[in-house]
Design a protein around this motif. Structure first.
Motif, PDB file in Angstrom:
ATOM      1  N   VAL A 100      25.537   2.301   7.097  1.00 37.59           N
ATOM      2  CA  VAL A 100      25.400   3.095   7.962  1.00 37.59           C
ATOM      3  C   VAL A 100      26.445   4.167   7.994  1.00 37.59           C
ATOM      4  O   VAL A 100      27.660   4.430   7.940  1.00 37.59           O
ATOM      5  N   GLY A 148      20.076  11.688  10.797  1.00 36.56           N
ATOM      6  CA  GLY A 148      19.710  10.500  10.760  1.00 36.56           C
ATOM      7  C   GLY A 148      20.397   9.554   9.193  1.00 36.56           C
ATOM      8  O   GLY A 148      19.554   8.914   9.526  1.00 36.56           O
ATOM      9  N   SER A 149      21.686  10.197   8.889  1.00 35.95           N
ATOM     10  CA  SER A 149      21.940   9.383   8.477  1.00 35.95           C
ATOM     11  C   SER A 149      22.529   7.861   8.563  1.00 35.95           C
ATOM     12  O   SER A 149      23.159   6.629   7.393  1.00 35.95           O
ATOM     13  N   CYS A 150      22.397   7.425   9.827  1.00 41.18           N
ATOM     14  CA  CYS A 150      23.632   6.605  10.192  1.00 41.18           C
ATOM     15  C   CYS A 150      21.703   5.595  11.166  1.00 41.18           C
ATOM     16  O   CYS A 150      21.455   4.495  11.347  1.00 41.18           O
ATOM     17  N   SER A 151      20.214   6.239  10.230  1.00 40.10           N
ATOM     18  CA  SER A 151      19.524   4.953  11.107  1.00 40.10           C
ATOM     19  C   SER A 151      19.431   3.614  10.296  1.00 40.10           C
ATOM     20  O   SER A 151      19.308   2.953   9.202  1.00 40.10           O
ATOM     21  N   ARG A 160      18.703   5.966  15.774  1.00 35.48           N
ATOM     22  CA  ARG A 160      20.388   7.450  15.266  1.00 35.48           C
ATOM     23  C   ARG A 160      21.467   6.788  15.768  1.00 35.48           C
ATOM     24  O   ARG A 160      21.260   6.015  16.927  1.00 35.48           O
ATOM     25  N   THR A 186      19.587  -3.395   8.795  1.00 43.72           N
ATOM     26  CA  THR A 186      20.047  -1.922   7.985  1.00 43.72           C
ATOM     27  C   THR A 186      20.405  -2.026   6.491  1.00 43.72           C
ATOM     28  O   THR A 186      18.641  -3.129   5.499  1.00 43.72           O
ATOM     29  N   CYS A 235      22.914  10.792   2.443  1.00 39.81           N
ATOM     30  CA  CYS A 235      21.494  10.056   2.918  1.00 39.81           C
ATOM     31  C   CYS A 235      21.112   9.836   2.906  1.00 39.81           C
ATOM     32  O   CYS A 235      19.909   8.811   3.764  1.00 39.81           O
ATOM     33  N   GLY A 248      20.362   6.364   4.647  1.00 46.66           N
ATOM     34  CA  GLY A 248      19.199   6.232   5.935  1.00 46.66           C
ATOM     35  C   GLY A 248      18.035   6.980   6.062  1.00 46.66           C
ATOM     36  O   GLY A 248      16.606   5.990   6.834  1.00 46.66           O
ATOM     37  N   SER A 298      14.653   4.690   7.289  1.00 42.26           N
ATOM     38  CA  SER A 298      13.222   5.614   7.667  1.00 42.26           C
ATOM     39  C   SER A 298      11.904   5.534   7.363  1.00 42.26           C
ATOM     40  O   SER A 298      10.892   5.404   7.973  1.00 42.26           O
ATOM     41  N   ASN A 301      15.851  13.221   9.486  1.00 43.39           N
ATOM     42  CA  ASN A 301      16.792  12.536   8.667  1.00 43.39           C
ATOM     43  C   ASN A 301      16.269  13.941   8.020  1.00 43.39           C
ATOM     44  O   ASN A 301      15.860  14.677   7.237  1.00 43.39           O
TER      45      ASN A 301
END
Length: 907
Positions: free
Chosen positions: A36, A46-49, A58, A75, A103, A106, A110, A135
């Protein structure tokens, strides 16, 4: 405090945390789920999706007080692991979807959510999904991500097997020129690769967290700095100011141009007398937690005397402007170009003259990962600095005198980087963490938020360029006059070199026998200028390529034909703007390959668009040199191991572009006589304790200069191992014969520096490309959508197809942003990803096509030139030319936002 029970990746976890803790931080810091990533911190990247109760969310903006008990969370770690990868992760590797990789987790999550809801998504549905869920990727250009999603979905449906996605070793066991996945690919797609912030969570107990006190004005004298209240705050170990720095408290620009009127010692590590730009670091608070450090930073009192703020070059060049650095004029460097005959008589007699003024903006790099680094003293008392630096030995030389540290006592290490695109050619936080570590004697960690990334780090230097062209009625170019101004911000490092690029690249690619011009480097109070992909070419070649279209229109000649008529030809001995012959003459073949592509997009543009829209096609030629001017040099080492494997030691720095694959592919090809598997070549990269000076990763030099050093080292090892019968000795035989098992290699480019008139042979290898863009313009609003892009490129022989394709697609996407949306002019407005105009997937065309003309380079490593700079040389020019072709709007001041296009149409 609150307690939560969460079901994370199928396992119940009990958590105690603060109400306002973000879910992303809780997952990272309390559960160790570092897939994450926190990029923007505001829900824009969106890198924490993650998936929460079956829905994609997010997590960076979600506070724990909003997370209910028994929430189910997935995750990347719950989707696939290095030992058991999911088809999505395999597809990502197969298509080179993970470049810097920051990225990637995430995107993996996604994609997993998308395919669960839609097992057979179309390309448009995939693009809509990533757009909706924000994203963002700065590296790939998105096209290969869509390819990966479609293949992963096919495997999950049973329409394709995982085996179809896996790399198949060729019969000849050669990986050079193949799609062999980069060594870090597995770690990137599974979210297990540690970036700087991840390593920060694993630092030793007692590591101090740093927060900066930064300037909120752009130009001021410092009256006083009062740290007393901050030092009394909870958890604070020390507040570091310039008084704590034992050295010169300056980052040196290492000025080498004798005509530069500055000395290079103009950037303070910590502000002492003046503020030169918004965001300048004034103090560093070192505390037991980031929260305590930031709270204390807010208590530091700084008294300032406001000075005039010169936020662009014309303002700083006014007669009444004060010197930003007292004793050094604001215009501190000039570079002439004088090739061939004087141009005034040529223009007096010319049948056709065109001229124009052009502006390329302060483009922000916008990596998804903000700047991050840490420092500590090792057991030998050496200061060790880890960061995103892409020039470790260079940066050591730039910061050591300022810190008061001898070079031999400074170790520089590059962490895996979540993209830099050139801003890390300049040291950013390296000296700051070094100063904090030396002042406290303890390990220290500093991570910027994305606002600090925008406001503190360097940007592309804006250029103001005037160009005049003289030609005959039949389209033959006769001469050029040009003046260019480089707005380099307040700090001089590499500003002179960047200004030289105008002399080297304005008019590059064309037979131009007579040129006169002058470039100037100007000190201003806006963001300091640092390297950005293309380094000088997007700024200087932009105006020329737009003016070529204006000339074509005046002559009634197709823009493609006019360019083809005037390109370098070996038969005529044509030379570059610097007066030397290019290393290869490949432009005729590029144009031959490009013509059907141009006719195809031209035909599309001629078709009726939807009501209210108009279509257009544009072309532009882009050229760049691979190297740092003159006899650019690199060194590398290789060691034979007892098990017959080898270890390669190299500083081939990684912006995220694939340095690991660059080293592996180059070394594997050089070591083919030994029959080694790729896994038998171990890599030790980017650590000055172990690796010789390979030079910085700039100017697309690594594949050429570091690559040739690697080949030299490999050849030296092979020579030492070779027996009289041309077989090779084993490790045991080598040691028994007292033969060295570790060998170095060095290579210097057969090139010369440019003189005061910009004449010389500065690069051993060049890169060439023709860009073709198709756009649609909404007539009512001026909004532009790039629908098609074609790049016909010659970068010599290709090391790795996945890596090279990724560089090309990513550069084209950044060209879309440069042309239409990206800027860092308004400090507050442009401090977010959305505000600064980062292109999301729907702003980048899915219809992008690459064609390679692989002309072997005599001085290239295994015949290869560089690659990274080329795709951002002039794609923006082709887009601007396409806009004019569509609707008659000629935008010469970038970016071409809708209001500018609309105004140009009305004009």
């Amino acid at each position: 405090m609150i307690k939560r029970t969460l079901k994370v990746n199928g396992v119940e976890k009990f958590i105690i945390c603060e109400n306002d803790d973000s879910l992303a931080n809780v997952l990272r810091e309390k559960l160790g789920l570092t897939s994450v990533k926190i990029g923007c911190g505001t829900g824009q990247c969106g890198s924490c999706s993650i998936i929460i109760n079956g829905k994609l969310k997010r997590s960076c903006t979600m506070k724990m007080k909003r997370v209910a008990d028994h929430t189910e969370i997935i995750t990347t770690e719950g989707i696939g692991t290095p030992n058991k990868m999911h088809p999505i992760q395999i597809a990502w590797m197969s298509h080179g979807g993970a470049q810097c990789g920051f990225c990637t987790p995430g995107f993996i999550v996604s994609t997993y959510a998308l395919i669960l809801s839609n097992p057979k998504p179309s390309r448009d549905e995939i693009r809509d999904w990533f757009q909706k869920h924000r994203n963002a990727c700065r590296c790939t250009g998105y096209k290969q991500l869509v390819d990966a999603v479609q293949d992963a979905a096919a495997v999950m449906r049973g329409d394709m097997s995982e085996d179809d996605l896996l790399f198949k070793m060729p019969e000849d066991k050669r990986i050079w020129g193949s799609k062999y996945p980069r060594p870090t690919a597995v770690a990137k797609v599974t979210g297990t690769l540690d970036y700087g912030a991840d390593l920060g969570l694993k630092m030793p107990e007692g590591t101090l967290k740093c927060a900066l006190v930064q300037a909120e004005v752009s130009h001021a004298n410092i009256i006083s700095i009062d740290t007393s209240e901050a030092e009394a705050m909870p958890g604070v170990e020390k507040v570091v100011t310039y008084k704590d720095i034992k050295g010169k408290n300056r980052v040196t620009g290492l000025i080498t141009f004798p005509t530069n009127k500055g000395d290079g010692w103009d950037r303070p590590i910590l502000a002492d007398e003046k503020i030169f730009q918004y965001g300048d670091a004034i103090a560093i608070v070192c505390a037991d937690s980031e929260k305590n450090a930031k709270a204390a930073a807010a208590k530091v009192k700084v008294e300032l005397e406001q000075l005039p703020e010169y936020m662009n070059a014309p303002a700083a060049m006014e007669e009444d402007a004060i010197e930003i650095h007292p004793g050094t004029p604001n215009v501190y460097f000039e570079q002439k170009i004088a090739k061939g005959d004087e141009t005034a008589p040529i223009f007096d007699k010319a049948e056709v003259i065109v001229e124009g003024s052009y502006y390329v903006q302060r483009q922000p790099h916008m990596p998804i990962e903000p700047d991050v680094g840490f420092a500590y003293l090792d057991d030998d008392g050496k200061l060790c600095i880890h960061s995103k630096s892409i020039g470790l030995h260079l940066h050591a030389a730039m910061i050591a005198p300022g810190l008061g540290v001898e070079l031999e006592n400074l170790i520089m290490v590059q962490n895996y980087a979540g993209g830099t695109f050139g801003y890390k050619f300049s040291p950013t936080m390296e000296a700051l963490v070094g100063a904090a570590c030396l002042a406290t004697g303890k390990p220290v960690f500093l991570g910027y938020d994305w606002y600090q990334q925008q406001t503190y780090t360097g940007k592309r230097s804006p250029f103001f360029t005037d160009i005049r062209l003289a030609a005959s009625k039949d389209g033959k170019l006769l001469g050029m006059e040009t003046d260019w101004i480089c707005d380099h911000g307040p700090y001089s490092e590499f500003g002179d070199l960047l200004t030289l690029r105008g002399a080297q690249f304005i008019g590059a690619g064309y037979k131009l026998p007579n040129i006169r011009g002058l470039g100037k480097t100007v000190c201003t109070n806006h963001a300091w200028g640092s390297a950005f992909r293309g380094y000088g070419a997007p700024e200087t070649e932009f105006g020329y390529e737009v003016l070529m279209d204006e000339l074509a229109e005046k002559l009634g000649i197709d823009p493609f034909d006019l360019r083809e008529q005037n390109i370098y030809r070996e038969s005529e001995g044509d030379t570059t703007p610097t007066g030397c012959q290019p290393e290869v003459y490949c432009l005729e073949e590029i144009f031959a390959q490009a013509r059907p592509k141009y006719e195809e997009v031209k035909k599309w543009a001629a078709e009726d668009a939807a009501e209210g829209f108009k279509r257009g096609v544009g072309v532009a030629l882009g050229i760049y040199g691979s190297g740092l001017d003159g006899p650019d040099t690199a060194e590398a080492e290789i060691e034979l191991n007892a098990d017959g494997s080898v270890t390669m030691y190299a500083c081939w720095h990684d912006h995220g572009q694939g340095a690991d694959m660059g080293v592996l592919g180059t070394a594997h090809e050089a070591l083919r006589p030994l029959g080694l598997e790729p896994e038998q070549i171990h890599l030790v990269l980017n650590d000055t304790r172990y690796c010789l000076n390979g030079g910085p990763a700039g100017g697309s030099r690594s594949q050429v200069v570091v690559g040739n050093a690697i080949i030299a080292a490999c050849r030296n090892l092979l020579d030492a191992m070779r027996k009289p019968d041309n077989s090779y000795m084993s490790y045991d035989e080598m040691t028994a014969a007292n033969k060295a098992i570790r060998h170095s290699g060095k290579w210097s480019a057969p090139a010369t520096d440019c003189d005061e008139n910009g004449q010389g042979s500065p690069f051993a290898c060049y890169m060439y490309g023709l860009f073709i863009s198709g756009v649609e313009v909404e007539i009512a609003t001026g909004k532009v959508q790039v629908e098609k892009m074609r790049l016909i490129a010659d970068i010599g022989k290709i090391n790795n197809k996945l890596v090279v394709d990724g560089q090309m697609y990513g550069g084209l996407a950044q060209g879309v942003g440069l042309a239409l949306t990206e800027d860092y002019e308004d400090i507050k407005k442009h401090s977010t990803m959305v505000g600064a105009g980062l292109p999301y997937i729907k702003q980048v065309p899915d219809d992008m096509e690459l064609t390679y003309v692989e002309t072997e380079r005599p001085n290239g490593s295994h015949g290869a030139s560089g690659v990274g700079e080329l795709p951002l040389t002039t794609p923006h020019s082709s887009i601007i030319n396409a806009i004019y072709n569509a609707c008659g709007a000629r935008v010469t001041h970038l970016p071409a936002r809708p209001e500018k296009v609309l105004a140009a149409m009305k004009g």
